[in-house]
Write a protein that holds these residues in place. Sequence first.
Motif, mmCIF file in Angstrom:
data_model
loop_
_atom_site.group_PDB
_atom_site.id
_atom_site.type_symbol
_atom_site.label_atom_id
_atom_site.label_comp_id
_atom_site.label_asym_id
_atom_site.label_seq_id
_atom_site.Cartn_x
_atom_site.Cartn_y
_atom_site.Cartn_z
ATOM 1 N N UNK A 171 15.262 -8.560 9.543
ATOM 2 C CA UNK A 171 13.839 -8.477 9.215
ATOM 3 C C UNK A 171 13.617 -7.372 8.186
ATOM 4 N N UNK A 172 13.354 -7.782 6.946
ATOM 5 C CA UNK A 172 13.154 -6.842 5.852
ATOM 6 C C UNK A 172 12.043 -7.348 4.940
ATOM 7 N N UNK A 173 11.437 -6.417 4.212
ATOM 8 C CA UNK A 173 10.398 -6.760 3.242
ATOM 9 C C UNK A 173 10.758 -6.162 1.893
ATOM 10 N N UNK A 174 10.496 -6.921 0.820
ATOM 11 C CA UNK A 174 10.870 -6.487 -0.523
ATOM 12 C C UNK A 174 9.733 -6.752 -1.506
ATOM 13 N N UNK A 175 9.636 -5.902 -2.504
ATOM 14 C CA UNK A 175 8.863 -6.283 -3.669
ATOM 15 C C UNK A 175 9.633 -7.376 -4.403
ATOM 16 N N UNK A 176 8.907 -8.248 -5.069
ATOM 17 C CA UNK A 176 9.578 -9.370 -5.740
ATOM 18 C C UNK A 176 10.588 -8.890 -6.783
ATOM 19 N N UNK A 177 10.257 -7.803 -7.500
ATOM 20 C CA UNK A 177 11.153 -7.328 -8.559
ATOM 21 C C UNK A 177 12.504 -6.881 -8.008
ATOM 22 N N UNK A 178 12.538 -6.504 -6.731
ATOM 23 C CA UNK A 178 13.804 -6.078 -6.132
ATOM 24 C C UNK A 178 14.748 -7.256 -5.982
ATOM 25 N N UNK A 179 14.265 -8.317 -5.362
ATOM 26 C CA UNK A 179 15.153 -9.455 -5.078
ATOM 27 C C UNK A 179 15.529 -10.223 -6.347
ATOM 28 N N UNK A 180 14.751 -10.052 -7.405
ATOM 29 C CA UNK A 180 15.076 -10.717 -8.667
ATOM 30 C C UNK A 180 16.083 -9.926 -9.499
ATOM 31 N N UNK A 181 16.396 -8.707 -9.059
ATOM 32 C CA UNK A 181 17.286 -7.855 -9.856
ATOM 33 C C UNK A 181 18.525 -7.415 -9.102
ATOM 34 N N UNK A 182 18.834 -8.078 -7.996
ATOM 35 C CA UNK A 182 20.070 -7.784 -7.283
ATOM 36 C C UNK A 182 20.837 -9.081 -7.085
ATOM 37 N N UNK A 183 22.127 -8.962 -6.960
ATOM 38 C CA UNK A 183 23.016 -10.108 -6.770
ATOM 39 C C UNK A 183 23.636 -10.020 -5.385
ATOM 40 N N UNK A 234 0.814 -1.210 0.000
ATOM 41 C CA UNK A 234 0.000 0.000 0.000
ATOM 42 C C UNK A 234 0.855 1.271 0.000
ATOM 43 N N UNK A 235 1.996 1.201 0.656
ATOM 44 C CA UNK A 235 2.893 2.357 0.682
ATOM 45 C C UNK A 235 3.805 2.433 -0.520
ATOM 46 N N UNK A 236 3.771 1.367 -1.345
ATOM 47 C CA UNK A 236 4.574 1.308 -2.583
ATOM 48 C C UNK A 236 6.075 1.442 -2.337
ATOM 49 N N UNK A 237 6.528 0.969 -1.196
ATOM 50 C CA UNK A 237 7.965 0.931 -0.960
ATOM 51 C C UNK A 237 8.565 -0.227 -1.745
ATOM 52 N N UNK A 238 9.755 -0.013 -2.281
ATOM 53 C CA UNK A 238 10.483 -1.114 -2.920
ATOM 54 C C UNK A 238 11.042 -2.057 -1.873
ATOM 55 N N UNK A 239 11.457 -1.474 -0.776
ATOM 56 C CA UNK A 239 12.107 -2.238 0.293
ATOM 57 C C UNK A 239 11.821 -1.538 1.620
ATOM 58 N N UNK A 240 11.528 -2.329 2.650
ATOM 59 C CA UNK A 240 11.345 -1.787 3.996
ATOM 60 C C UNK A 240 12.259 -2.562 4.934
ATOM 61 N N UNK A 241 13.108 -1.842 5.642
ATOM 62 C CA UNK A 241 14.073 -2.463 6.543
ATOM 63 C C UNK A 241 13.632 -2.273 7.986
ATOM 64 N N UNK A 242 13.782 -3.314 8.780
ATOM 65 C CA UNK A 242 13.472 -3.209 10.202
ATOM 66 C C UNK A 242 14.535 -2.426 10.952
ATOM 67 N N UNK A 243 14.122 -1.785 12.012
ATOM 68 C CA UNK A 243 15.036 -1.038 12.877
ATOM 69 C C UNK A 243 14.810 -1.496 14.318
ATOM 70 N N UNK A 244 15.768 -2.250 14.842
ATOM 71 C CA UNK A 244 15.683 -2.702 16.233
ATOM 72 C C UNK A 244 16.184 -1.582 17.136
ATOM 73 N N UNK A 245 15.293 -0.643 17.377
ATOM 74 C CA UNK A 245 15.663 0.558 18.120
ATOM 75 C C UNK A 245 16.068 0.232 19.546
ATOM 76 N N UNK A 246 15.351 -0.690 20.178
ATOM 77 C CA UNK A 246 15.689 -1.157 21.515
ATOM 78 C C UNK A 246 16.178 -2.585 21.412
ATOM 79 N N UNK A 247 17.451 -2.776 21.736
ATOM 80 C CA UNK A 247 18.069 -4.084 21.566
ATOM 81 C C UNK A 247 18.376 -4.728 22.914
ATOM 82 N N UNK A 248 18.471 -6.071 22.873
ATOM 83 C CA UNK A 248 18.787 -6.837 24.074
ATOM 84 C C UNK A 248 20.148 -7.513 23.959
ATOM 85 N N UNK A 249 21.015 -6.922 23.123
ATOM 86 C CA UNK A 249 22.367 -7.456 22.971
ATOM 87 C C UNK A 249 23.297 -6.789 23.980
#
Length: 318
Positions: free
Chosen positions: A157-169, A111-126
């Motif tokens: 944790x990331x989300x991609x449109x299919x065309x993105x992952x099919x066009x990168x190496x 719905x947001x038409x992002x090509x790629x959305x990356x997660x941000x672990x703002x609060x970490x337990x490392x």
Amino acid sequence: MNLSIIIPLLNEQESLPELHAWIVKVMIANQYSYEVIFIDDGSTDNSWQTIETLSKEDPNVKGIRFFKNYGKSQALHAGFAKAQGDVIITMDADLQDSPEEIPELFKMVTEGNFDLVSGWKKKRYDHVVTKNLPSKLFNWAARKTSGVYLNDFNCGLKAYQQKVIKNIEVSGEMHRYIPVLAKNAGFGKIGEKVVQHQARKYGESKFGMSRFINGFLDLITIWFLSRYGKRPMHLFGALGVIMFIFGFLATGFIIVVKLIKLYSGMHPLLVTENPLFYIALTTMIIGTQLFLAGFLGEIILRSNTHSERYKIASEVNL
């Protein structure tokens, strides 16, 4: 198919059943059509047997097994090649990534038409010293160098449109820089979402401090390839010409000074006794070598018929 969920793993047999059950719960609640692709990156425990069992119980579960440990980038590459979903989700198998984040990531892509959305672990337990501080430094350097302004390049944790992952190496250890690879391939709408980070429940982390060193080296590589990979003469040729001109001018200066002294009746130094002579000679030699390196790089690019020169986004009436 709505979703392909790609999960690379190494020795995570204890977490797999729980992770699978959690994913299925989220998929059913949101009525997604999906597939889960587990990539066993050379596990030495019973991870593969667990994947086989899950695939018998759930036809949506698929698995790929490597003969040995090749690395996360190679695992993701194999998963990308097999993925069939409209949106591809990548996540780790250690239960530190929550499947509850998937619906919002899916919505941002569809719905947001992002090509790629990356997660941000703002609060970490490392651990703060061994992971948090090096990670902050690494992410800062990656932002400044790549021009992709994400807060957490390392988040799996990331989300991609299919065309993105099919066009990168994705090769080597470039999984950290998939957003940069996507940007270089022409996919500029890259978003970020704060996601929940959970403490590891089973086993131990497979990544040590060496990943940050490797990460910085890979960052230099991807910066160079993105800027000069298709035009090596622009870097090596320019540096070579500058160094050669400097050496040439320095040599001319030495000759002029000697001629002036001879004309004035002074006793000049021998050319070989002048330190500037060796500096000039060295810079001229190095400059020539750099120029030739750029020239040879251009010849190799043009003679390699398998090199990728461009990607076509779409066609019409052809």
